[in-house]
Design an enzyme around this catalytic site. Structure first.
Site, short mmCIF file in Angstrom:
data_model
loop_
_atom_site.label_atom_id
_atom_site.label_comp_id
_atom_site.label_asym_id
_atom_site.label_seq_id
_atom_site.Cartn_x
_atom_site.Cartn_y
_atom_site.Cartn_z
N GLU A 1 21.65 22.85 13.59
CA GLU A 1 21.25 23.36 14.91
C GLU A 1 19.86 22.87 15.33
OE1 GLU A 1 24.22 26.25 13.12
OE2 GLU A 1 22.35 25.31 12.42
N PHE B 1 27.21 41.07 10.21
CA PHE B 1 27.28 39.72 9.67
C PHE B 1 26.77 38.71 10.69
CE2 PHE B 1 29.77 35.74 9.10
CZ PHE B 1 29.22 35.35 7.88
N GLN B 2 25.86 37.87 10.28
CA GLN B 2 25.23 36.84 11.10
C GLN B 2 24.58 37.41 12.36
OE1 GLN B 2 27.97 33.52 11.69
NE2 GLN B 2 27.26 32.59 9.79
N LYS C 1 29.34 38.38 21.76
CA LYS C 1 30.70 37.83 21.73
C LYS C 1 31.63 38.59 22.68
CE LYS C 1 34.22 36.22 18.47
NZ LYS C 1 34.59 36.12 17.04
N MET D 1 -0.12 10.35 6.39
CA MET D 1 -1.22 11.05 7.05
C MET D 1 -1.89 12.04 6.11
SD MET D 1 -2.91 11.04 9.87
CE MET D 1 -1.96 10.55 11.32
#
Length: 600
Positions: free
Chosen positions: A57, A119-120, A169, A487
């Protein structure tokens, strides 16, 4: 329509042609709506919405950002709840820091389950509120359509930025009417936009005040940031600079606002800015900031030591919060950079600064220009960028990761056009370059898009090599490999007595060429000899399709100039190959002969 279908209708209405995202349970109804939308428009493929699935993502967000940065349109990505949303935090923060317009549509657990540690489930509104321009949690499905339309308006208006829409949802599954119009009303935001629009053109008094300051100055300098590019004001900037004979320095985000070979462009200023640009900042007596925010990589930790000879500072910015935030301005204007420059040029009185300042500032480029070890037997990264720039004529979209390669690309590639340098400026996010290049290539299919990356940075999102090949996206990936975090090593050499810790990746066994081949690159080569560099670079550029070239560069090459911690531009380290002033404490004196600067 279902809520999911309403989402697709609004996306189509807003002109979205490409989506980026990774699937999951809480966003699945909307993903199914994408499938059905495209099936419905099978007879008209131009109306379909292309969907790109990355490796994670975070990369989806950077692809959307690359799309937005290269095109000027709003980039859109969609992720699921929980870890899908938290993986999207970094690109949202990145877009917020660099004022990039994106919309994130995020799935969420059903409304009845919010707050139950389902969940999630993740508190998206709480997390994202700290790093986005605006966040919406849709709790009333009847406002879904208006919320989405408002998200696009907010992302692209005023100071652009990322907007997050968290859609439970059950809201996606809800069925209701699609109205085809309407937005949410935000009185404060609307009033601010109206105020900025009302003051778009400066009145005669405001213009007179500006030109009175310009008339008093002998050494004016334009300090230009990414706001000029965001406002589409590059033509006006050039006209303004040429009309009044004012030299220009740009920030990292402002590269491309003026062609690199334009006589009045002195280079990038700041921590790793060109010596000629930084010396001009030291010397100027009137600093005119346009679409720039005086960030710490430009100003350092002591704003009073930035442009110390400037008796006057003028500041034009779309965001009122930036005015006097860091550096006090004697003249300021809140508004769009393009409108402000046009309005100033309508002033009746013509003022042109003394020509000796223009000659002196332009002379800085000859005396203190960028340079490096041109006799080394090892491949110098600056040489790679120089040759790439020459071969492309500067007409390529370049994205980068973050680190030394990012600065070398900024310093040595001669950008010709705006929106051709895509990099993570404010956040400095490693792993940005490759997914951003993919997004940019999809936004500008006719352009050559090159990701100039580092071995440390590309590891962060190396899974997107497969994405490029899967979708046949013809990005060019140029990997400058110095076997470590260059760097960090440079800082450890200069400021930590040479104690190398975690920055040496010499023992890592990654074969990047084999990885590229495994992911489907038909052109995947490595260069480790100076004599082979030019031919391989040309073959890399001319290859039709995704191409990967790894260049083994000098592991000891450093980025110079460099303004060290707590230092002003007067104490800038120019390195062994860029001349410095004999007396850096006296901004009026110049070097008559090219003298090499000491490193400390």
């Amino acid at each position: 329509m279902s809520g999911a279908d309403i989402i697709l209708q609004v996306l189509a209405e807003q002109g979205v042609d490409t989506l980026f995202g990774y699937s999951g349970g809480a966003i699945l109804p909307t993903y199914d709506a994408v499938f059905r939308f495209n099936e419905m428009h099978k007879a008209n493929p131009e109306r379909q919405i292309r969907f790109i699935v990355p490796a994670n993502e975070q990369a989806a967000g950077f692809m959307a950002a690359g799309y937005a940065r290269a095109s000027g349109k709003v980039g859109v990505f969609m992720v699921t709840s929980g870890p899908g949303a938290t993986n999207a935090v970094t690109p949202i923060a990145d877009c917020n820091g660099d004022s990039v317009p994106v919309v994130l549509i995020c799935g969420q657990v059903p409304r009845a389950m919010i707050g139950t540690d389902a969940f999630q489930e993740a508190p998206v509104f709480n997390i994202m509120s700290a790093c986005a321009k605006q966040v919406f949690l849709v709790t009333d499905p009847r406002k879904l359509e208006q919320t989405l339309r408002s998200a696009f308006d907010i992302a692209r208006t005023g100071r652009p930025g990322p907007v997050v829409v968290d859609v439970p949802k059950d809201v996606q599954n809800w069925t209701g009417p699609y109205l085809g119009q309407g937005t949410l009303q935000f009185r404060g935001y609307t009033d601010r936009l109206r105020m900025v629009a009302k003051g778009a053109y400066l009145d005669e008094r405001k213009r007179s005040e500006f030109f009175e300051l310009l008339g008093r100055s002998e050494r004016p300098l334009l300090y230009v940031g990414g706001g000029v590019i965001a406002a589409g004001a590059t033509i006006e900037l050039r006209q303004f600079s040429e009309r009044y004979g004012i030299p220009v320095v740009t920030t990292l985000m402002g590269l491309g606002a003026l062609p690199s070979k334009h006589e009045l462009w002195l280079g990038m200023l700041g921590m790793h800015g060109a010596a000629c640009a930084n010396y001009a900042v030291e010397d100027c007596d009137f600093l005119i900031a346009v679409g720039a925010r005086f960030d710490d990589r430009v100003v350092g930790g002591h704003p009073e030591r930035f442009a110390p000879a400037a008796r006057y500072v003028a500041h034009i910015d779309i965001d009122e919060a930036e005015i006097n935030k860091v550096k006090r301005a004697q003249w300021s204007h809140v508004g769009n950079a393009r409108d402000a420059l046009i309005s100033l040029m309508e002033h009746d009185v013509f003022v042109r600064p003394p020509s000796d300042w223009r000659k002196r500032a332009v002379g800085f480029k000859r005396r203190f220009g960028m340079n490096y070890d041109r006799r080394s037997a090892s491949i110098q990264p600056q040489r790679v960028i120089e040759q790439l720039s020459e071969m492309t004529g500067g007409r390529a979209i370049v994205s980068t990761g973050v680190g030394q390669h990012q600065m070398w690309a900024a310093q040595f590639f001669d950008f010709v056009e705006p929106r051709s340098f895509l990099t993570s400026g404010s956040m400095g996010t490693m792993g940005f370059g490759l997914p951003a290049a993919i997004g940019a290539q999809l936004a500008r299919p006719d352009a050559m898009v090159i990701d100039i990356d580092g071995d440390g940075s590309i590891r962060m999102n190396i899974g997107e090599l497969e994405t490029a090949c899967t979708y046949g996206i013809p990005v060019k990936v140029l990997l400058l490999n110095n076997r470590g975090d260059g760097m960090i090593r440079q800082w450890q050499r200069l400021f930590f007595d040479g104690r190398m810790f975690v920055s040496d990746k010499a023992l890592h066994r990654k074969d990047f060429v084999m990885a590229a081949v495994a992911d489907g690159f038909e052109f995947a080569c490595r260069v480790d000899a100076v004599d082979d560099l030019e031919a391989q670079l040309r073959a890399f550029i001319e290859f039709d399709g995704p191409a990967f070239l790894e260049v083994m560069i000098d592991e000891n090459a450093d980025v110079f100039p460099m303004v060290g911690p707590g230092q002003s531009y007067a104490g800038m380290i120019t390195g062994p190959f860029i001349p410095a002033r004999l007396s850096q404490g006296d901004a009026a004196r110049e070097v008559e002969s090219g003298q090499i600067a000491d490193m400390f």
